[in-house]
Design a protein around this motif. Structure first.
Motif, PDB file in Angstrom:
ATOM      1  N   THR A 138      11.045   9.259   4.770  1.00 48.24           N
ATOM      2  CA  THR A 138      10.985   9.173   3.310  1.00 48.24           C
ATOM      3  C   THR A 138       9.656   9.741   2.818  1.00 48.24           C
ATOM      4  O   THR A 138       8.708   9.897   3.594  1.00 48.24           O
ATOM      5  CB  THR A 138      11.140   7.725   2.826  1.00 48.24           C
ATOM      6  OG1 THR A 138      10.079   6.929   3.375  1.00 48.24           O
ATOM      7  CG2 THR A 138      12.476   7.139   3.268  1.00 48.24           C
ATOM      8  N   ALA A 139       9.598  10.032   1.531  1.00 42.99           N
ATOM      9  CA  ALA A 139       8.394  10.613   0.943  1.00 42.99           C
ATOM     10  C   ALA A 139       7.348   9.566   0.602  1.00 42.99           C
ATOM     11  O   ALA A 139       6.172   9.888   0.446  1.00 42.99           O
ATOM     12  CB  ALA A 139       8.754  11.413  -0.302  1.00 42.99           C
ATOM     13  N   SER A 140       7.774   8.317   0.482  1.00 40.47           N
ATOM     14  CA  SER A 140       6.856   7.265   0.050  1.00 40.47           C
ATOM     15  C   SER A 140       7.429   5.900   0.380  1.00 40.47           C
ATOM     16  O   SER A 140       8.623   5.766   0.699  1.00 40.47           O
ATOM     17  CB  SER A 140       6.627   7.349  -1.463  1.00 40.47           C
ATOM     18  OG  SER A 140       7.845   7.080  -2.146  1.00 40.47           O
ATOM     19  N   ALA A 141       6.569   4.876   0.268  1.00 43.68           N
ATOM     20  CA  ALA A 141       7.048   3.506   0.429  1.00 43.68           C
ATOM     21  C   ALA A 141       8.059   3.162  -0.650  1.00 43.68           C
ATOM     22  O   ALA A 141       9.010   2.411  -0.405  1.00 43.68           O
ATOM     23  CB  ALA A 141       5.873   2.532   0.393  1.00 43.68           C
ATOM     24  N   MET A 187       0.870  -1.158   0.000  1.00 41.60           N
ATOM     25  CA  MET A 187       0.000   0.000   0.000  1.00 41.60           C
ATOM     26  C   MET A 187       0.900   1.199   0.000  1.00 41.60           C
ATOM     27  O   MET A 187       1.795   1.289   0.804  1.00 41.60           O
ATOM     28  CB  MET A 187      -0.858  -0.006   1.244  1.00 41.60           C
ATOM     29  CG  MET A 187      -1.793   1.133   1.367  1.00 41.60           C
ATOM     30  SD  MET A 187      -2.599   1.111   2.958  1.00 41.60           S
ATOM     31  CE  MET A 187      -3.436  -0.411   2.881  1.00 41.60           C
ATOM     32  N   TYR A 188       0.694   2.212  -0.769  1.00 40.73           N
ATOM     33  CA  TYR A 188       1.528   3.384  -0.795  1.00 40.73           C
ATOM     34  C   TYR A 188       0.780   4.554  -0.199  1.00 40.73           C
ATOM     35  O   TYR A 188      -0.373   4.763  -0.453  1.00 40.73           O
ATOM     36  CB  TYR A 188       1.937   3.711  -2.231  1.00 40.73           C
ATOM     37  CG  TYR A 188       2.716   2.595  -2.826  1.00 40.73           C
ATOM     38  CD1 TYR A 188       2.091   1.694  -3.689  1.00 40.73           C
ATOM     39  CD2 TYR A 188       4.035   2.399  -2.501  1.00 40.73           C
ATOM     40  CE1 TYR A 188       2.789   0.651  -4.230  1.00 40.73           C
ATOM     41  CE2 TYR A 188       4.734   1.360  -3.039  1.00 40.73           C
ATOM     42  CZ  TYR A 188       4.121   0.486  -3.900  1.00 40.73           C
ATOM     43  OH  TYR A 188       4.815  -0.551  -4.426  1.00 40.73           O
ATOM     44  N   MET A 189       1.443   5.341   0.539  1.00 43.43           N
ATOM     45  CA  MET A 189       0.844   6.566   1.040  1.00 43.43           C
ATOM     46  C   MET A 189       1.179   7.605   0.013  1.00 43.43           C
ATOM     47  O   MET A 189       0.853   8.761   0.088  1.00 43.43           O
ATOM     48  CB  MET A 189       1.396   6.906   2.408  1.00 43.43           C
ATOM     49  CG  MET A 189       0.577   7.959   3.115  1.00 43.43           C
ATOM     50  SD  MET A 189      -1.075   7.437   3.389  1.00 43.43           S
ATOM     51  CE  MET A 189      -1.766   8.971   3.931  1.00 43.43           C
ATOM     52  N   ASP A 190       1.855   7.180  -0.878  1.00 38.58           N
ATOM     53  CA  ASP A 190       1.992   7.805  -2.172  1.00 38.58           C
ATOM     54  C   ASP A 190       0.838   7.391  -2.969  1.00 38.58           C
ATOM     55  O   ASP A 190       0.084   6.664  -2.594  1.00 38.58           O
ATOM     56  CB  ASP A 190       2.977   7.418  -3.052  1.00 38.58           C
ATOM     57  CG  ASP A 190       4.253   6.845  -3.288  1.00 38.58           C
ATOM     58  OD1 ASP A 190       5.120   7.140  -2.520  1.00 38.58           O
ATOM     59  OD2 ASP A 190       4.419   6.150  -4.247  1.00 38.58           O
TER      60      ASP A 190
END
Length: 323
Positions: free
Chosen positions: A62-65, A1-4
């Motif tokens: 970090t900015a994303s997974a 799952m990405y929070m991106d």
């Protein structure tokens, strides 16, 4: 799952470098990558509270997974906060990860939203369903269609990353989407309603702490310290939600009084629940990993399917909640 797209006391830890210095070089700090996601926040709250010794553990934001996985692949960090399917993806690329902690279980945070007029799961037949090319997206879609009694060929899947879903919805390119917070709330404000969510598939969608096996053996004491600090912060979150919420708000990007709302739909397991989830060859995390691996053809990227019981470790968990 990405929070991106979902530790022990500092006083004790402060003496460790001196003790190790007397018998050899102290171990380097454990480096852990993590992006903004509510389930990971107790770990960062522990740092903010001063319960995480920076000489033993360093959290790399970090900015994303995707960035966390890249840092794992390049050896910049020893471990990362990831979803279970992301762990299997990293392992497929050659990094031998071990799961040592369950941050959260999705219990409604992942969902299928539909337009008005699609009132029952069966109404998805022939409809356009937006879904990420990921194992998690495939897993949610599989359970949704299975519950509806529909086959994959009875819907028209539209490949959409989480950041593309709102625009596709506004352009009327999809009739339903497999999604999660915070996009889900914005789509609901735009008229979407919940057709299916992860409460119907309990103990299936996990966010976990995974550490490369070689580093785990070398940095075991630091790993225990991190895990204990996470649980200490989790206890503070439950005992003092207002204080914890305001401390977490900036990282979560919400007003302080709304920070705790971001945990809606998440179960945050304590040490005893973590042990249940990770202990034994029939642990729930292992069972979920096998289910996800079985969907690897729909995952959008190769997943490790050749893992055994060693994927999970429960022996680093504290026996009781650190307070």
């Amino acid at each position: 799952m990405y929070m991106d797209r979902r530790h022990f006391l500092v006083a004790a830890g402060a003496t460790l470098p001196a003790l190790l210095g007397a018998c050899g070089r102290p171990e380097p700090p454990l480096e852990i990558a993590g992006h903004v996601w509510p389930g990971y926040e107790p770990m960062f709250l522990a740092r903010a509270m001063g319960w995480l010794d920076p000489e033993r553990v360093r959290l790399r934001e970090t900015a994303s997974a995707s960035e966390s996985m890249r840092r794992l692949a390049t050896g910049e960090v020893h471990g990362a906060a990831l979803t279970l399917d992301e762990v299997l993806r990293v392992r497929a690329r050659g990094t031998d990860l071990r799961i040592v902690l369950v941050f959260n279980i999705s219990a409604g945070a992942d969902m299928v939203l539909a337009r008005p007029g699609i009132e029952a799961l069966e109404d998805l037949a022939g409809r356009r369903v937006g879904v990420e090319d990921s194992a998690l997206g495939a897993l949610m879609l599989h359970h949704t269609l299975d519950t509806a009694g529909l086959g994959r060929d009875q819907v028209k899947t539209v490949s959409l990353t989480i950041d593309e879903q709102e625009a596709a919805w506004e352009r009327d390119e999809v009739d339903a989407v497999v999604t999660y917070q915070p996009v889900a709330d914005r789509l609901r404000d735009d008229g979407a309603h919940v057709l299916f969510d992860s409460r119907a598939m309990p103990d299936t969608i996990f966010d976990v702490l995974a550490i490369e096996a070689g580093h785990l053996e070398r940095l075991e004491r630091s790993t225990r310290h991190l895990i204990a600090a996470h649980f200490r912060a989790l206890h503070h979150l439950r005992a003092n939600p207002v204080d914890a919420g305001y401390r977490m708000a900036e990282r979560l990007g919400v007003p302080g009084h709304r920070a705790m709302e971001t945990f809606r739909g998440l179960v945050l397991p304590d040490p005893a629940s973590n042990r249940r989830l990770l202990d034994g060859s029939d642990s729930r995390v292992l069972l979920a990993a096998r289910e996800i691996a079985g969907l690897s053809e729909d995952a959008g990227a190769p997943l490790d399917r050749d893992f055994g019981d060693e994927l999970v470790r429960h022996d680093l968990l504290p026996r009781e909640d650190p307070r």
